[in-house]
Design a protein around this motif. Structure first.
Motif, PDB file in Angstrom:
ATOM      1  N   THR A   1      40.227-104.022 -39.811  1.00 60.09           N
ATOM      2  CA  THR A   1      41.254-104.798 -39.115  1.00 60.09           C
ATOM      3  C   THR A   1      40.616-105.825 -38.179  1.00 60.09           C
ATOM      4  O   THR A   1      41.147-106.914 -37.974  1.00 60.09           O
ATOM      5  N   GLY A   2      39.456-105.490 -37.636  1.00 62.32           N
ATOM      6  CA  GLY A   2      38.740-106.398 -36.746  1.00 62.32           C
ATOM      7  C   GLY A   2      38.260-107.670 -37.437  1.00 62.32           C
ATOM      8  O   GLY A   2      37.875-108.634 -36.771  1.00 62.32           O
ATOM      9  N   LYS A   3      38.259-107.681 -38.755  1.00 61.33           N
ATOM     10  CA  LYS A   3      37.848-108.865 -39.523  1.00 61.33           C
ATOM     11  C   LYS A   3      39.033-109.748 -39.905  1.00 61.33           C
ATOM     12  O   LYS A   3      38.877-110.717 -40.650  1.00 61.33           O
ATOM     13  N   LYS A   4      40.210-109.428 -39.389  1.00 61.86           N
ATOM     14  CA  LYS A   4      41.425-110.176 -39.730  1.00 61.86           C
ATOM     15  C   LYS A   4      41.229-111.666 -39.496  1.00 61.86           C
ATOM     16  O   LYS A   4      40.685-112.086 -38.481  1.00 61.86           O
ATOM     17  N   GLY A   5      41.655-112.452 -40.471  1.00 65.55           N
ATOM     18  CA  GLY A   5      41.586-113.899 -40.359  1.00 65.55           C
ATOM     19  C   GLY A   5      40.336-114.508 -40.974  1.00 65.55           C
ATOM     20  O   GLY A   5      40.278-115.717 -41.168  1.00 65.55           O
ATOM     21  N   ILE A   6      39.348-113.691 -41.278  1.00 60.83           N
ATOM     22  CA  ILE A   6      38.139-114.204 -41.935  1.00 60.83           C
ATOM     23  C   ILE A   6      38.447-114.350 -43.421  1.00 60.83           C
ATOM     24  O   ILE A   6      38.978-113.437 -44.045  1.00 60.83           O
ATOM     25  N   SER A   7      38.132-115.495 -43.990  1.00 66.56           N
ATOM     26  CA  SER A   7      38.407-115.701 -45.411  1.00 66.56           C
ATOM     27  C   SER A   7      37.540-114.774 -46.257  1.00 66.56           C
ATOM     28  O   SER A   7      36.494-114.287 -45.802  1.00 66.56           O
ATOM     29  N   LYS A   8      37.974-114.535 -47.478  1.00 60.16           N
ATOM     30  CA  LYS A   8      37.198-113.689 -48.387  1.00 60.16           C
ATOM     31  C   LYS A   8      35.801-114.263 -48.583  1.00 60.16           C
ATOM     32  O   LYS A   8      34.812-113.528 -48.563  1.00 60.16           O
ATOM     33  N   ALA A   9      35.703-115.576 -48.745  1.00 64.46           N
ATOM     34  CA  ALA A   9      34.401-116.216 -48.976  1.00 64.46           C
ATOM     35  C   ALA A   9      33.489-116.052 -47.767  1.00 64.46           C
ATOM     36  O   ALA A   9      32.295-115.751 -47.911  1.00 64.46           O
ATOM     37  N   ASP A  10      34.038-116.240 -46.559  1.00 62.78           N
ATOM     38  CA  ASP A  10      33.227-116.073 -45.351  1.00 62.78           C
ATOM     39  C   ASP A  10      32.791-114.624 -45.171  1.00 62.78           C
ATOM     40  O   ASP A  10      31.657-114.355 -44.780  1.00 62.78           O
ATOM     41  N   ALA A  11      33.692-113.690 -45.442  1.00 63.46           N
ATOM     42  CA  ALA A  11      33.356-112.271 -45.328  1.00 63.46           C
ATOM     43  C   ALA A  11      32.250-111.907 -46.324  1.00 63.46           C
ATOM     44  O   ALA A  11      31.331-111.160 -45.994  1.00 63.46           O
ATOM     45  N   GLN A  12      32.338-112.443 -47.531  1.00 67.38           N
ATOM     46  CA  GLN A  12      31.305-112.179 -48.538  1.00 67.38           C
ATOM     47  C   GLN A  12      29.963-112.745 -48.085  1.00 67.38           C
ATOM     48  O   GLN A  12      28.932-112.082 -48.221  1.00 67.38           O
ATOM     49  N   ALA A  13      29.973-113.950 -47.521  1.00 66.93           N
ATOM     50  CA  ALA A  13      28.732-114.563 -47.046  1.00 66.93           C
ATOM     51  C   ALA A  13      28.132-113.746 -45.899  1.00 66.93           C
ATOM     52  O   ALA A  13      26.909-113.531 -45.844  1.00 66.93           O
ATOM     53  N   GLN A  14      28.973-113.267 -44.994  1.00 70.00           N
ATOM     54  CA  GLN A  14      28.497-112.436 -43.884  1.00 70.00           C
ATOM     55  C   GLN A  14      27.950-111.104 -44.399  1.00 70.00           C
ATOM     56  O   GLN A  14      26.961-110.589 -43.879  1.00 70.00           O
ATOM     57  N   TYR A  15      28.599-110.549 -45.410  1.00 69.49           N
ATOM     58  CA  TYR A  15      28.141-109.293 -46.014  1.00 69.49           C
ATOM     59  C   TYR A  15      26.751-109.477 -46.631  1.00 69.49           C
ATOM     60  O   TYR A  15      25.853-108.662 -46.399  1.00 69.49           O
ATOM     61  N   VAL A  16      26.575-110.552 -47.385  1.00 68.76           N
ATOM     62  CA  VAL A  16      25.279-110.842 -48.016  1.00 68.76           C
ATOM     63  C   VAL A  16      24.203-110.983 -46.943  1.00 68.76           C
ATOM     64  O   VAL A  16      23.112-110.417 -47.055  1.00 68.76           O
ATOM     65  N   ALA A  17      24.509-111.712 -45.874  1.00 68.36           N
ATOM     66  CA  ALA A  17      23.544-111.912 -44.790  1.00 68.36           C
ATOM     67  C   ALA A  17      23.198-110.589 -44.112  1.00 68.36           C
ATOM     68  O   ALA A  17      22.020-110.323 -43.806  1.00 68.36           O
ATOM     69  N   LEU A  18      24.182-109.723 -43.897  1.00 70.28           N
ATOM     70  CA  LEU A  18      23.937-108.423 -43.270  1.00 70.28           C
ATOM     71  C   LEU A  18      23.075-107.541 -44.161  1.00 70.28           C
ATOM     72  O   LEU A  18      22.134-106.892 -43.682  1.00 70.28           O
ATOM     73  N   VAL A  19      23.363-107.526 -45.450  1.00 68.73           N
ATOM     74  CA  VAL A  19      22.552-106.714 -46.373  1.00 68.73           C
ATOM     75  C   VAL A  19      21.114-107.215 -46.382  1.00 68.73           C
ATOM     76  O   VAL A  19      20.169-106.418 -46.330  1.00 68.73           O
ATOM     77  N   GLU A  20      20.931-108.519 -46.399  1.00 65.51           N
ATOM     78  CA  GLU A  20      19.570-109.076 -46.370  1.00 65.51           C
ATOM     79  C   GLU A  20      18.838-108.656 -45.095  1.00 65.51           C
ATOM     80  O   GLU A  20      17.663-108.302 -45.135  1.00 65.51           O
ATOM     81  N   LYS A  21      19.545-108.680 -43.973  1.00 68.13           N
ATOM     82  CA  LYS A  21      18.953-108.264 -42.699  1.00 68.13           C
ATOM     83  C   LYS A  21      18.578-106.774 -42.741  1.00 68.13           C
ATOM     84  O   LYS A  21      17.494-106.383 -42.308  1.00 68.13           O
ATOM     85  N   LEU A  22      19.481-105.945 -43.263  1.00 68.76           N
ATOM     86  CA  LEU A  22      19.258-104.504 -43.301  1.00 68.76           C
ATOM     87  C   LEU A  22      18.172-104.112 -44.305  1.00 68.76           C
ATOM     88  O   LEU A  22      17.508-103.075 -44.126  1.00 68.76           O
ATOM     89  N   LYS A  23      17.983-104.924 -45.324  1.00 73.18           N
ATOM     90  CA  LYS A  23      16.944-104.616 -46.323  1.00 73.18           C
ATOM     91  C   LYS A  23      15.565-104.549 -45.677  1.00 73.18           C
ATOM     92  O   LYS A  23      14.702-103.791 -46.129  1.00 73.18           O
ATOM     93  N   ALA A  24      15.352-105.286 -44.603  1.00 82.14           N
ATOM     94  CA  ALA A  24      14.054-105.291 -43.930  1.00 82.14           C
ATOM     95  C   ALA A  24      13.725-103.934 -43.319  1.00 82.14           C
ATOM     96  O   ALA A  24      12.553-103.565 -43.239  1.00 82.14           O
ATOM     97  N   THR A  25      14.755-103.188 -42.915  1.00 81.08           N
ATOM     98  CA  THR A  25      14.495-101.903 -42.266  1.00 81.08           C
ATOM     99  C   THR A  25      14.977-100.687 -43.045  1.00 81.08           C
ATOM    100  O   THR A  25      14.569 -99.573 -42.740  1.00 81.08           O
ATOM    101  N   HIS A  26      15.825-100.895 -44.046  1.00 83.20           N
ATOM    102  CA  HIS A  26      16.416 -99.753 -44.744  1.00 83.20           C
ATOM    103  C   HIS A  26      16.066 -99.668 -46.229  1.00 83.20           C
ATOM    104  O   HIS A  26      16.367 -98.674 -46.864  1.00 83.20           O
TER     105      HIS A  26
END
Length: 92
Positions: free
Chosen positions: A66-91
């Motif tokens: 619910t906290g992501k309300k208003g974020i477009s699907k495309a923006d959410a997908q881009a943020q998800y990709v960026a987060l996974v890339e960041k987490l790959k460095a440590t996980h």
């Protein structure tokens, strides 16, 4: 994952697969962020009924999405990709 495939975003699909193959489990906050961005990227704004007060895990997930309300699907997908890339460095 067929819903993700319908978005046509190969980077998002790959990031979802990468997130499932982490060798070290992300923190609860990181997992909630991954969940929320994934759901927002696939379904858009959360329109589901909030879980009951005793379902703490379900409530945390619902609130994160619910906290992501208003974020477009495309923006959410881009943020998800960026987060996974960041987490790959440590996980990964």
């Amino acid at each position: 994952m067929s819903e993700a495939a319908s978005t046509g975003n190969q980077a998002f699909i790959q990031a979802a697969a990468d997130a499932k193959s982490f060798t070290k489990k992300p923190t609860n906050d990181e997992l909630l962020e991954l969940y929320a961005l994934f759901k927002q990227g696939i379904e858009g704004d959360n329109t589901t009924v909030a879980p009951g007060m005793f379902d703490l895990k379900g409530k945390a997930k619902h609130n994160a999405w619910t906290g992501k309300k208003g974020i477009s699907k495309a923006d959410a997908q881009a943020q998800y990709v960026a987060l996974v890339e960041k987490l790959k460095a440590t996980h990964a």
